[in-house]
Motif scaffolding. Structure first.
Motif, short mmCIF file in Angstrom:
data_model
loop_
_atom_site.label_atom_id
_atom_site.label_comp_id
_atom_site.label_asym_id
_atom_site.label_seq_id
_atom_site.Cartn_x
_atom_site.Cartn_y
_atom_site.Cartn_z
N ILE A 181 10.17 39.95 19.67
CA ILE A 181 10.32 39.07 20.83
C ILE A 181 9.99 37.64 20.41
CG2 ILE A 181 9.50 38.49 23.15
CD1 ILE A 181 8.83 41.38 23.61
N GLY A 182 10.96 36.75 20.57
CA GLY A 182 10.73 35.33 20.31
C GLY A 182 10.35 34.64 21.60
N VAL A 183 9.27 33.86 21.56
CA VAL A 183 8.79 33.16 22.75
C VAL A 183 8.74 31.67 22.45
CG1 VAL A 183 6.96 32.92 24.45
CG2 VAL A 183 7.39 35.14 23.40
N ASP A 184 9.47 30.88 23.23
CA ASP A 184 9.50 29.43 23.09
C ASP A 184 8.78 28.83 24.29
OD1 ASP A 184 10.02 26.76 22.69
OD2 ASP A 184 12.17 27.00 22.39
N ILE A 185 7.60 28.26 24.03
CA ILE A 185 6.75 27.73 25.11
C ILE A 185 7.02 26.24 25.25
CG2 ILE A 185 4.40 27.70 26.03
CD1 ILE A 185 3.76 29.65 23.59
N GLY A 186 8.05 25.92 26.01
CA GLY A 186 8.42 24.53 26.20
C GLY A 186 7.48 23.80 27.14
N THR A 187 7.72 22.52 27.31
CA THR A 187 6.87 21.72 28.18
C THR A 187 6.99 22.15 29.63
OG1 THR A 187 7.16 19.84 26.69
CG2 THR A 187 6.30 19.37 28.89
N SER A 188 8.20 22.39 30.09
CA SER A 188 8.41 22.74 31.50
C SER A 188 8.96 24.15 31.69
CB SER A 188 9.38 21.74 32.14
OG SER A 188 10.61 21.71 31.44
N LEU A 189 9.28 24.85 30.59
CA LEU A 189 9.87 26.19 30.70
C LEU A 189 9.43 27.04 29.51
CD1 LEU A 189 12.06 27.70 32.54
CD2 LEU A 189 13.63 27.26 30.63
N THR A 190 9.01 28.26 29.81
CA THR A 190 8.72 29.24 28.76
C THR A 190 9.81 30.28 28.77
OG1 THR A 190 6.33 28.91 28.89
CG2 THR A 190 7.08 30.97 27.93
N LYS A 191 10.35 30.57 27.57
CA LYS A 191 11.47 31.49 27.46
C LYS A 191 11.18 32.54 26.40
CE LYS A 191 16.50 31.53 26.75
NZ LYS A 191 17.70 30.70 26.54
N ALA A 192 11.51 33.79 26.70
CA ALA A 192 11.40 34.89 25.74
C ALA A 192 12.79 35.46 25.51
CB ALA A 192 10.46 35.97 26.25
N VAL A 193 13.10 35.77 24.24
CA VAL A 193 14.41 36.30 23.88
C VAL A 193 14.23 37.40 22.83
CG1 VAL A 193 16.76 35.73 23.16
CG2 VAL A 193 15.32 33.94 24.15
N GLY A 234 13.67 50.48 23.19
CA GLY A 234 13.00 50.64 21.90
C GLY A 234 11.69 49.90 21.87
N PRO A 235 10.83 50.21 20.92
CA PRO A 235 9.51 49.58 20.86
C PRO A 235 9.58 48.15 20.33
CG PRO A 235 9.80 51.04 19.00
CD PRO A 235 11.01 51.23 19.87
N VAL A 236 8.69 47.30 20.81
CA VAL A 236 8.53 45.95 20.29
C VAL A 236 7.79 46.04 18.97
CG1 VAL A 236 7.49 43.68 20.69
CG2 VAL A 236 8.51 44.95 22.60
N THR A 237 8.30 45.35 17.93
CA THR A 237 7.67 45.44 16.61
C THR A 237 6.86 44.20 16.25
OG1 THR A 237 9.73 44.61 15.62
CG2 THR A 237 9.44 47.00 15.73
N ALA A 238 7.11 43.08 16.92
CA ALA A 238 6.35 41.86 16.62
C ALA A 238 6.60 40.83 17.71
CB ALA A 238 6.74 41.29 15.26
N LEU A 239 5.73 39.82 17.74
CA LEU A 239 5.83 38.71 18.68
C LEU A 239 5.87 37.42 17.86
CD1 LEU A 239 5.70 37.99 21.77
CD2 LEU A 239 3.26 37.64 21.42
N ALA A 240 6.88 36.58 18.09
CA ALA A 240 7.07 35.34 17.34
C ALA A 240 6.94 34.16 18.31
CB ALA A 240 8.42 35.33 16.66
N LEU A 241 5.93 33.34 18.10
CA LEU A 241 5.65 32.22 19.00
C LEU A 241 6.14 30.90 18.42
CD1 LEU A 241 1.93 33.00 19.98
CD2 LEU A 241 4.01 33.66 21.23
N THR A 242 6.73 30.08 19.27
CA THR A 242 6.99 28.68 18.98
C THR A 242 6.77 27.92 20.28
OG1 THR A 242 8.55 27.09 18.03
CG2 THR A 242 9.48 28.79 19.46
#
Length: 482
Positions: A3-15, A65-73
């Protein structure tokens, strides 16, 4: 399933992406940004962490399916002060913040910004950590006394999820890091009068560092304790990686809230006597850097003109089509940020202007003049960063076909646009996969894109427009005052 998570200034998005780089699940939720008197801009760490939990839980429930890792930006710069448990000792101060405007102007007059630039290749601006920490040291020292770490958004979230105090080398790059050694330059810290606060700076994590969800993080996200977590690079670098920037000389234009222009280089040398602006961002690959010119102009300027004219953002394309190249003689300088400009020059007093207006002009001309001026600013930044190769683009601004065409014509080069807009999350996932020893095929991921070609006759026209922009900017810089 990373799961990629992009923590923007006004919006947080996971893909979540499949192995070919196509998104198979995504979720987003807004973050609160508090605009306060005196140019102060702050965020609540608990609220931001809550957005991460919301989007991660949503996409985890949507995949098979199972989540294998979390990737933060996420967003960079600013200051996120925390205690040893990762709790905020005061609201986070955003990179948009302007409380240190006067201090930055003093540093420019006293030669502090020049000295730091000479040592690290990074120009400073009011929303960077050095200016904010120095301001707090004078006006709010008790906050610094209570803090254990002065970091950034991504490492603040990572600490809450893993318990680790760390910082990615990309976040640490501005303004104290020597890009060649990837170590803090103690003289740069001293030049800002912050040697006595040196202990608040976490040491940059080693390349391919992997952390793990602790019990609190697992409960918060609804994922297994011990799940691998990567924390960085921050969004500018992650977006370049996700878009497909691979070769020195290639660049990326991020038309987001601000206009982030970057060029990949394998040479950290810089002109120490040049304009002290921009930054060299260390990437996950040792020996490679992004020469970044993150201007403060961008889609926030479009939001402003929409509010002013009483129109909706989707109407921008039609208004651009109503006018013509050159906006019937209307010209603009796009510096609408309350904290001025930070690239390719730094001036906290920078302000916008429109000229050439008459009763014959309408809102379409105003909109086009502003969009053209932002494209001129992009050219200014990319030239300063050393663009010589392929250009990629992403961000909300390139969703407008009409505005993207203006960028291509002003820059006089084709623009490659990834088909999936979540390039920050893409980059974070690619870095995570590499760190976990199971890399994806980056060329396959980069192949999902389209190219916008320039119109030759418009390129010729905009050569003159860019010269006029440069002349107007030079004249205006002599008049700006805080």
């Amino acid at each position: 399933m990373i799961i990629g998570v992009d923590i923007g200034t006004s919006l947080t998005k996971a893909v979540v992406f499949d192995r070919s780089g196509v998104s198979i699940a995504e979720a987003s939720t807004p973050s609160e940004v508090r605009h306060l008197p005196g140019g102060r801009v702050e965020q609540d760490l608990d609220q931001v962490v809550g957005t991460v939990a919301t989007v991660v839980r949503e996409v985890a429930a949507a995949i098979d399916g199972p989540v294998t890792a979390l990737a933060l930006t996420g967003q960079g710069d600013g200051v996120w002060l925390r205690d040893e448990d990762g709790r905020a000792v005061r609201p986070a101060i955003s990179w948009l913040d302007g409380r240190a405007n006067a201090l930055l102007a003093k540093w420019q007059a006293d030669g502090v910004t020049r000295e730091v630039f000479r040592r690290t290749g990074s120009g400073m601006f009011p929303g960077c950590a050095a200016a904010i920490l120095s301001y707090l040291d004078e006006h709010e020292p008790e906050s610094l006394d209570r803090a254990v770490v002065a970091g950034y958004c991504v490492d603040a979230v990572a600490q809450r999820l893993t318990g680790e105090i760390t910082v990615d080398v990309s976040d640490a790059s501005l303004p104290f890091l020597d890009p060649a050694t990837r170590q803090y330059d103690e003289r740069a810290i001293a030049a800002c009068g912050l040697s006595h606060r040196r202990g608040l700076l976490a040491e940059p994590a080693r390349p391919k560092s992997v952390f793990h969800l602790n019990a609190h993080g697992a409960e918060l996200l609804g994922l297994p304790q011990g799940l691998p977590v990567t924390a960085g690079p921050f969004d500018l670098v992650a977006s370049a990686i996700g878009a497909g920037v691979r070769k020195p000389g290639d660049g990326i234009l991020i038309a987001g809230t601000t206009l982030a222009c970057q060029v990949l280089t394998d040479n950290a040398e810089f002109n120490a006597d040049g304009e002290p602006a921009g930054m060299f961002l260390s990437t996950p690959a040792i020996g490679e850097f992004l020469h970044a010119m993150p201007a403060m102009v961008g889609t926030a300027s479009i939001d402003w003109v929409c509010r002013l004219l009483g129109i909706e953002v989707p109407q921008i394309g039609a208004l651009l089509a109503e006018s013509v190249p050159g906006a019937h003689g209307v010209r603009a300088l796009p510096f609408l940020s309350a904290s001025g400009e930070r690239a390719p020059f730094v001036d906290a007093a920078a302000r916008a202007q429109f000229s050439g207006l008459s009763l014959e002009h309408g809102r379409a001309d105003l909109v086009r003049a502003l969009c053209e001026s932002i494209a001129y600013a992009a050219r200014h930044c990319l030239e300063a960063a050393g663009l010589s190769g392929r250009l990629y683009a992403c961000g909300g601004g390139v969703r407008s076909a009409e505005w993207t065409q203006i960028f291509a014509d002003v820059l006089g080069r084709p623009i490659v646009i990834p088909s999936d807009p979540g390039v920050g999350a893409r980059g974070a996932v690619l870095v995570a996969a590499e760190s976990l020893g199971e890399p994806f095929d980056v060329e396959v991921w980069a192949s999902n894109s389209r190219t916008v070609e320039f119109v030759p006759e418009n390129v010729e026209f905009y050569q003159g427009g860019y010269a006029d922009y440069q002349a107007s900017l030079a004249a205006a810089r002599g008049l700006w005052r805080l």
